[in-house]
Motif scaffolding. Structure first.
Motif, PDB file in Angstrom:
ATOM      1  N   LEU A 190       0.856  -1.180   0.000  1.00 38.76           N
ATOM      2  CA  LEU A 190       0.000   0.000   0.000  1.00 38.76           C
ATOM      3  C   LEU A 190       0.895   1.234   0.000  1.00 38.76           C
ATOM      4  N   THR A 191       0.444   2.297  -0.634  1.00 39.00           N
ATOM      5  CA  THR A 191       1.209   3.540  -0.645  1.00 39.00           C
ATOM      6  C   THR A 191       0.366   4.663  -0.064  1.00 39.00           C
ATOM      7  N   THR A 192       1.040   5.648   0.519  1.00 42.17           N
ATOM      8  CA  THR A 192       0.325   6.794   1.074  1.00 42.17           C
ATOM      9  C   THR A 192       1.262   7.994   1.199  1.00 42.17           C
ATOM     10  N   THR A 193       0.700   9.186   1.016  1.00 41.88           N
ATOM     11  CA  THR A 193       1.425  10.412   1.321  1.00 41.88           C
ATOM     12  C   THR A 193       1.001  10.969   2.668  1.00 41.88           C
ATOM     13  N   ASP A 194      -0.038  10.400   3.259  1.00 43.52           N
ATOM     14  CA  ASP A 194      -0.530  10.861   4.562  1.00 43.52           C
ATOM     15  C   ASP A 194      -1.184   9.685   5.265  1.00 43.52           C
ATOM     16  N   ALA A 195      -0.406   8.991   6.079  1.00 40.00           N
ATOM     17  CA  ALA A 195      -0.910   7.787   6.741  1.00 40.00           C
ATOM     18  C   ALA A 195      -2.088   8.075   7.655  1.00 40.00           C
ATOM     19  N   GLU A 196      -2.218   9.319   8.136  1.00 38.38           N
ATOM     20  CA  GLU A 196      -3.327   9.657   9.026  1.00 38.38           C
ATOM     21  C   GLU A 196      -4.673   9.600   8.311  1.00 38.38           C
ATOM     22  N   GLN A 197      -4.658   9.612   6.964  1.00 34.10           N
ATOM     23  CA  GLN A 197      -5.911   9.495   6.230  1.00 34.10           C
ATOM     24  C   GLN A 197      -6.419   8.064   6.185  1.00 34.10           C
ATOM     25  N   LEU A 198      -5.572   7.101   6.538  1.00 33.62           N
ATOM     26  CA  LEU A 198      -5.964   5.695   6.528  1.00 33.62           C
ATOM     27  C   LEU A 198      -6.623   5.320   7.848  1.00 33.62           C
ATOM     28  N   LEU A 199      -7.506   4.340   7.779  1.00 34.59           N
ATOM     29  CA  LEU A 199      -8.099   3.840   9.019  1.00 34.59           C
ATOM     30  C   LEU A 199      -7.003   3.282   9.927  1.00 34.59           C
ATOM     31  N   PRO A 200      -7.098   3.537  11.229  1.00 30.35           N
ATOM     32  CA  PRO A 200      -6.100   2.962  12.146  1.00 30.35           C
ATOM     33  C   PRO A 200      -6.000   1.444  12.022  1.00 30.35           C
ATOM     34  N   THR A 201      -7.108   0.789  11.721  1.00 32.88           N
ATOM     35  CA  THR A 201      -7.099  -0.667  11.582  1.00 32.88           C
ATOM     36  C   THR A 201      -6.331  -1.116  10.348  1.00 32.88           C
ATOM     37  N   VAL A 202      -6.248  -0.261   9.331  1.00 29.73           N
ATOM     38  CA  VAL A 202      -5.417  -0.558   8.165  1.00 29.73           C
ATOM     39  C   VAL A 202      -3.946  -0.353   8.506  1.00 29.73           C
ATOM     40  N   ARG A 203      -3.638   0.798   9.123  1.00 28.75           N
ATOM     41  CA  ARG A 203      -2.240   1.089   9.472  1.00 28.75           C
ATOM     42  C   ARG A 203      -1.650   0.026  10.392  1.00 28.75           C
ATOM     43  N   SER A 204      -2.451  -0.422  11.359  1.00 29.57           N
ATOM     44  CA  SER A 204      -1.924  -1.353  12.365  1.00 29.57           C
ATOM     45  C   SER A 204      -1.613  -2.730  11.796  1.00 29.57           C
ATOM     46  N   ARG A 205      -2.161  -3.050  10.646  1.00 29.54           N
ATOM     47  CA  ARG A 205      -1.931  -4.354  10.034  1.00 29.54           C
ATOM     48  C   ARG A 205      -0.766  -4.359   9.050  1.00 29.54           C
ATOM     49  N   CYS A 206      -0.084  -3.234   8.904  1.00 24.63           N
ATOM     50  CA  CYS A 206       1.000  -3.111   7.926  1.00 24.63           C
ATOM     51  C   CYS A 206       2.321  -2.771   8.601  1.00 24.63           C
ATOM     52  N   GLN A 207       3.404  -3.276   8.023  1.00 20.59           N
ATOM     53  CA  GLN A 207       4.731  -2.790   8.374  1.00 20.59           C
ATOM     54  C   GLN A 207       4.965  -1.490   7.614  1.00 20.59           C
ATOM     55  N   LYS A 208       5.539  -0.479   8.291  1.00 20.64           N
ATOM     56  CA  LYS A 208       5.738   0.826   7.664  1.00 20.64           C
ATOM     57  C   LYS A 208       7.147   0.944   7.094  1.00 20.64           C
ATOM     58  N   LEU A 209       7.213   1.544   5.928  1.00 19.06           N
ATOM     59  CA  LEU A 209       8.504   1.842   5.323  1.00 19.06           C
ATOM     60  C   LEU A 209       8.442   3.266   4.789  1.00 19.06           C
ATOM     61  N   VAL A 210       9.310   4.126   5.297  1.00 24.81           N
ATOM     62  CA  VAL A 210       9.326   5.526   4.894  1.00 24.81           C
ATOM     63  C   VAL A 210      10.184   5.694   3.643  1.00 24.81           C
ATOM     64  N   LEU A 211       9.626   6.385   2.657  1.00 23.20           N
ATOM     65  CA  LEU A 211      10.378   6.738   1.457  1.00 23.20           C
ATOM     66  C   LEU A 211      10.859   8.175   1.618  1.00 23.20           C
ATOM     67  N   PRO A 212      12.132   8.383   1.892  1.00 22.95           N
ATOM     68  CA  PRO A 212      12.623   9.753   2.090  1.00 22.95           C
ATOM     69  C   PRO A 212      12.805  10.480   0.771  1.00 22.95           C
ATOM     70  N   LEU A 213      12.742  11.801   0.836  1.00 22.89           N
ATOM     71  CA  LEU A 213      13.098  12.602  -0.331  1.00 22.89           C
ATOM     72  C   LEU A 213      14.587  12.461  -0.600  1.00 22.89           C
ATOM     73  N   PRO A 214      14.991  12.526  -1.851  1.00 24.47           N
ATOM     74  CA  PRO A 214      16.433  12.471  -2.140  1.00 24.47           C
ATOM     75  C   PRO A 214      17.142  13.703  -1.603  1.00 24.47           C
ATOM     76  N   ALA A 215      18.443  13.594  -1.381  1.00 26.62           N
ATOM     77  CA  ALA A 215      19.236  14.753  -0.979  1.00 26.62           C
ATOM     78  C   ALA A 215      19.085  15.851  -2.035  1.00 26.62           C
ATOM     79  N   PRO A 216      19.061  17.125  -1.616  1.00 32.76           N
ATOM     80  CA  PRO A 216      18.825  18.211  -2.581  1.00 32.76           C
ATOM     81  C   PRO A 216      19.762  18.187  -3.778  1.00 32.76           C
ATOM     82  N   HIS A 217      21.057  17.923  -3.548  1.00 34.24           N
ATOM     83  CA  HIS A 217      21.980  17.940  -4.690  1.00 34.24           C
ATOM     84  C   HIS A 217      21.716  16.773  -5.639  1.00 34.24           C
ATOM     85  N   ASP A 218      21.277  15.623  -5.083  1.00 35.47           N
ATOM     86  CA  ASP A 218      20.951  14.487  -5.947  1.00 35.47           C
ATOM     87  C   ASP A 218      19.698  14.779  -6.763  1.00 35.47           C
TER      88      ASP A 218
END
Length: 378
Positions: A190-218
């Protein structure tokens, strides 16, 4: 101080690269580190990818799926993290979006923008119905039924929901049991830009992985390699997102326009925003209001360079009042507003916050809500 992210998906005109290429090139160069992090979560049956808009959620979800289904995987330079080969039959099936063990659930609006219309091509391409921005319960139920089927090529199955923010409540509830107890060999991404928009019951059933923004120079180097001029200004205005910067450039928003915008808005000139989509206009006005408020209390602007601002500080109470008006309007950006009048009203109210700013009739404190003249049907 909140800013607004347009709810409408926006993509560049270039076709999406679904996963790793045959020469081993990643779809986006900054996805190597998240891929290593995902490998550490390889036993998770449900993965929630979360990060800022435009960081590459869909590209990464497809990269993970391609790697899981690849029949001749290689590794990243670390020698440990699996990576799809990009050459086998399975990788070819993923690239052409016909792999029997990969199902991608997208709202209709996303499929239209990506050109992935499928069986709905005639209806959606002709504009016979407004494409939905929701992931609907019928789509989710079809996806659940698909997970019960046997793997076609024997390397498990992968169900991708993008963006999971688009799940309406019935669809989210229908997904819960499968998230908790998926069939053997099944992985959900599942993908999201705002996890708070998801039901807590959905969030709690998933492992979270944060996609960071690239470094500015990259990010800047990647954009410049694609021929984008004034990349630094666009990256600042989009909060550091290179994919969003590309979209803005395609919309005609460049560094010169962005540099002039603070002074233009402060004197009540919204001509640079005329004719643009309302979600984009509101996004820019909210970012302008954010930076104006930050400067009013002695802080540094985030989206527009400090050197581009007019002299003098706005009245903070009036500025915060205007910001609240913008946020209320952004919640109803699909309302049939009279866009030119709405833009004029919002810009005038913002300009009135500055010393000697224009306060022409009609820029009433409290904004446009409820004014019939701002409705397109008035």
């Amino acid at each position: 101080m909140a800013t607004s992210t347009p709810r409408s998906p926006a993509r560049t005109s270039e076709p999406l690269v679904p996963g790793v290429a045959a020469d081993g090139t990643l779809p986006l160069p900054w996805l190597a580190a998240p891929l290593q992090a995902a490998h550490r979560l390889q036993r998770s049956h449900a993965l929630l990818l979360q990060g800022a808009a435009g960081v590459g959620h869909l590209e990464f979800a497809l990269l993970l799926a391609q790697t899981q289904l690849c029949e001749s995987p290689r590794t990243l330079d670390d020698g440990r993290t699996p990576l799809a080969c990009g050459r086998c039959a399975s990788c070819h099936l993923v690239a052409t979006r016909v792999h029997p063990d990969l199902l991608l659930l997208l709202p209709e609006a996303w499929r239209v923008r990506l050109g992935w219309l499928g069986e709905d091509e005639g209806r959606l391409a002709k504009g016979e119905a407004k494409p939905s921005k929701d992931l609907k319960v019928d789509q989710v139920r079809q996806g659940i039924a698909w997970t019960q089927q046997t793997s076609g090529r024997g390397r498990g199955k992968c169900l991708v929901l993008h963006p999971a923010d688009a799940l309406n409540t019935p669809a989210a509830n229908a997904l819960l049991k499968t998230l908790e107890e998926p069939p053997a060999g099944q992985r959900l991404i599942l993908t999201t830009t705002d996890a708070e928009q998801l039901l807590p019951t959905v969030r709690s059933r998933c492992q979270k992985l944060v996609l960071p923004l690239p470094a500015p120079h990259d990010a800047r180097a990647w954009l410049e390699a694609r021929g984008l001029a004034q990349a630094e200004a666009l990256l600042a205005a989009t909060g550091g997102s290179p994919l969003e910067a590309l979209v803005w450039a395609e919309e005609g928003l460049d560094g010169t326009l962005l540099a002039a915008l603070p002074q233009q808005l402060a004197r009540g000139d919204g001509s640079a925003l005329a004719g643009r989509a309302l979600p984009r206009v509101l996004d820019l006005l909210l970012k302008f209001a954010h930076d104006a408020a930050a400067r009013a209390v002695g802080g540094a602007p985030r989206f527009f360079a400090d050197a581009n601002w007019p002299a003098g500080a706005p009245a903070l109470p009036a500025l915060l009042d205007w910001q609240r008006t913008l946020m209320r309007t952004a919640r109803h950006d699909e309302h049939p507003w009279n866009a030119p009048l709405l833009l004029e009203s919002l810009v005038e109210q913002g300009a009135a916050c500055w010393p000697r700013g224009p306060a022409r009739a009609g820029a009433a404190r409290g904004g446009p809500a409820g004014r019939a003249s701002l409705h397109s049907g008035a």
